[in-house]
Write an enzyme that holds these catalytic residues in place. Sequence first.
Site, short mmCIF file in Angstrom:
data_model
loop_
_atom_site.label_atom_id
_atom_site.label_comp_id
_atom_site.label_asym_id
_atom_site.label_seq_id
_atom_site.Cartn_x
_atom_site.Cartn_y
_atom_site.Cartn_z
N HIS A 103 44.77 -30.58 -39.30
CA HIS A 103 43.37 -30.20 -39.10
C HIS A 103 42.61 -30.54 -40.38
O HIS A 103 43.19 -30.52 -41.47
CB HIS A 103 43.33 -28.69 -38.84
CG HIS A 103 42.01 -28.13 -38.45
ND1 HIS A 103 41.06 -27.78 -39.37
CD2 HIS A 103 41.49 -27.85 -37.24
CE1 HIS A 103 40.00 -27.29 -38.73
NE2 HIS A 103 40.23 -27.32 -37.44
N ASP A 149 50.34 -24.39 -42.39
CA ASP A 149 49.14 -23.94 -41.68
C ASP A 149 49.59 -23.43 -40.31
O ASP A 149 49.91 -24.22 -39.42
CB ASP A 149 48.18 -25.12 -41.57
CG ASP A 149 47.05 -24.87 -40.58
OD1 ASP A 149 46.99 -23.78 -39.99
OD2 ASP A 149 46.23 -25.80 -40.40
N GLN A 202 47.67 -22.53 -35.41
CA GLN A 202 47.97 -22.74 -33.99
C GLN A 202 49.36 -22.25 -33.61
O GLN A 202 49.80 -22.46 -32.48
CB GLN A 202 47.85 -24.23 -33.63
CG GLN A 202 46.44 -24.78 -33.75
CD GLN A 202 45.48 -24.21 -32.71
OE1 GLN A 202 45.88 -23.67 -31.68
NE2 GLN A 202 44.21 -24.32 -32.98
N LYS A 257 42.45 -16.75 -33.58
CA LYS A 257 43.31 -17.54 -32.69
C LYS A 257 44.51 -16.73 -32.23
O LYS A 257 45.42 -17.23 -31.57
CB LYS A 257 43.77 -18.81 -33.41
CG LYS A 257 42.58 -19.70 -33.79
CD LYS A 257 42.99 -21.06 -34.24
CE LYS A 257 41.91 -21.75 -35.03
NZ LYS A 257 41.04 -22.61 -34.22
N CYS A 267 38.30 -31.55 -35.01
CA CYS A 267 38.51 -31.39 -36.46
C CYS A 267 39.85 -31.94 -36.90
O CYS A 267 40.49 -31.40 -37.81
CB CYS A 267 38.39 -29.92 -36.89
SG CYS A 267 36.80 -29.22 -36.52
N1 PMP Z 1 44.34 -25.42 -38.80
C1 PMP Z 1 44.49 -25.63 -37.50
C2 PMP Z 1 45.73 -26.31 -37.02
C3 PMP Z 1 43.49 -25.23 -36.61
O1 PMP Z 1 43.63 -25.45 -35.31
C4 PMP Z 1 42.32 -24.60 -37.11
C5 PMP Z 1 41.20 -24.14 -36.20
N2 PMP Z 1 40.87 -25.01 -35.16
C6 PMP Z 1 42.22 -24.38 -38.48
C7 PMP Z 1 43.25 -24.80 -39.29
C8 PMP Z 1 41.03 -23.75 -39.10
O2 PMP Z 1 40.97 -22.40 -38.76
P1 PMP Z 1 39.68 -21.54 -39.09
O3 PMP Z 1 38.51 -22.31 -38.58
O4 PMP Z 1 39.90 -20.27 -38.35
O5 PMP Z 1 39.65 -21.34 -40.56
#
Ligand code: PMP
Length: 407
Positions: free
Chosen positions: A124, A201, A204, A227, A365
Site C-alpha cells: 500500500h 503492515d 488487511q 478495518k 492506493c
Molecule cells: N496498508 C494496507 C495494506 C491497507 O490496506 C491500508 C488501508 N487501505 C493501509 C495500509 C492504510 O491504512 P489507514 O488508512 O487506516 O492508515
Amino acid sequence: GPGFAPEAARQDVPILHRPVNGRPLVWLDNGATTQKPRQVIETLAAFYATANSNIHRGAHTLAREATDMYEAGRAAVAAFLGAESPGTVVFTRGTTEAINLVAQTWGRADLGPGDEILVSTLEHHSNIVPWQMLAKERRARLVPIPLRDDGGIDQRAFADLLSCRTRLVALSHASNVLGTVPPVAEMTALAHRYGAKVLIDGAQAVAHFPVDVQELGCDFYTFSGHKLYGPTGIGALYGTPEALAAMPPWQGGGNMIDSVGFDRVTFAPVPHCFEAGTGDISGVVGLKAAIDWLTSFDRQAVAAHESALLHYAQQQLATVPGLEILGSAPEKIAVLTFTLAGHDPAEVAGWLDRQGIAVRAGHHCAQPSLRHYGLDSAARASLALYNTSEEVDQLVAALRQLTERGD
Ligand code: PMP
C-alpha cells in the site's frame, strides 16, 4: 468444527440492514473499511455518556476510570497480537501514522547514506511513501522486491536483494489489492540474518486470521482499528521492547514527558513517550470492543468461512464473460480485484452501486501492484466475516447483467 454462520454476526451490524438505492446493502468494500457491530457503537456512546475524561491527568474518579479503560485497551491489543506486554503497544491514528512514526524516529536516527530499505511491490502507498521520504532525507535507497505473476512475492529475488546494506524490510501481511498473504515469518527470519529490521503492515490481515507477533518474529507490526470492525482514527504500532527502547520520541507535547524545563526535558517511558497530546480515548475503548467482538467468534472457523467464500467467488466470477481476477496466490485473503473487458472499473462500480452493491474502483492506493499487471485501475470486492454466498451470487448476477446489457 461447527463452522461459522455469518447470520448471527450480521444481526450485530445495524448498517447491513439499511437499503441502498432501494435494495438491501451488499457491503463488499471491507478492504477500505469494515462496518461496525452495535457492541462497538454502544461502547462509544456509553463512554461519552458515563466515563468521559482526559487520561493520566487529574486525581478524580472519571480520570481514573478513563485511564483504566484506555490501558485496558492497550492490554487487549497486546493480547490480540500475542505481544510480550502492553508496553509494546503504541496507539496511533492507524497504520499510516504507525509506519510514519517508525520512519521518523527509528529511521531518522539509524539510517544513513547507502543504507537500503526493501519493500515489496504489493505494498500500500502508506508502506512505500514514508520510506521514500525517509530515504530521500537520509540519502538511503528504497528497493522494490518484485512479484510473481500470481501476485506472490518473488522469494528468490528477495533473497538476492538482501545484503549487509539492508536495514529494513517492510512487508504487507496481506495485500489490499491482490489478497496475497506472503510468508512473512520466513522472510523475517531471513532478513534478520542480515541484521535488518522487519516491519509488517497488518492492516488487511488482523480482521481475517489470528496474528502472533512473537511467532512472526517481526520488529514492528501495524494495524488500523477501522478495518477490524472498530472505529476510524485509532490504530496501533507494536514494537519489540528492544526496538521501542532504542527509538527516540516522535512528536513533542503533553503526556509524553516526565519533566520539562526550558533547558532540559526528560521523557516518559515507552510507550507513553510516543503518544504526545490527547489521544483518541474513545477510539481505544471502541477498539477494545471490536477486538472483544471479533474474538468472541471461533477465529479458525471465521477464516474457513472467508476462505470458502473466496473460492466460491473465484469460481462464480470466472463464469462472467470477459472478467479477469488479479492475483491467484495460494495463500490469499478474500479480496477479488478484477477487470471486465469493455467496461471501465468506475462504470462497473457505478452499475453495482445502483443495485446496492458497494465495491471500490480505482488504484486502491497500491499503484505498483496494478502496474505489475499493466493496469492503472480495477474494481475490487473485498469480503469480511459477515458476507454470505448469497451476496456473492448477487454480485455475479449484477456483473452478468452488465455484460449482457450491450451498449
Ligand atoms: N496498508 C494496507 C495494506 C491497507 O490496506 C491500508 C488501508 N487501505 C493501509 C495500509 C492504510 O491504512 P489507514 O488508512 O487506516 O492508515
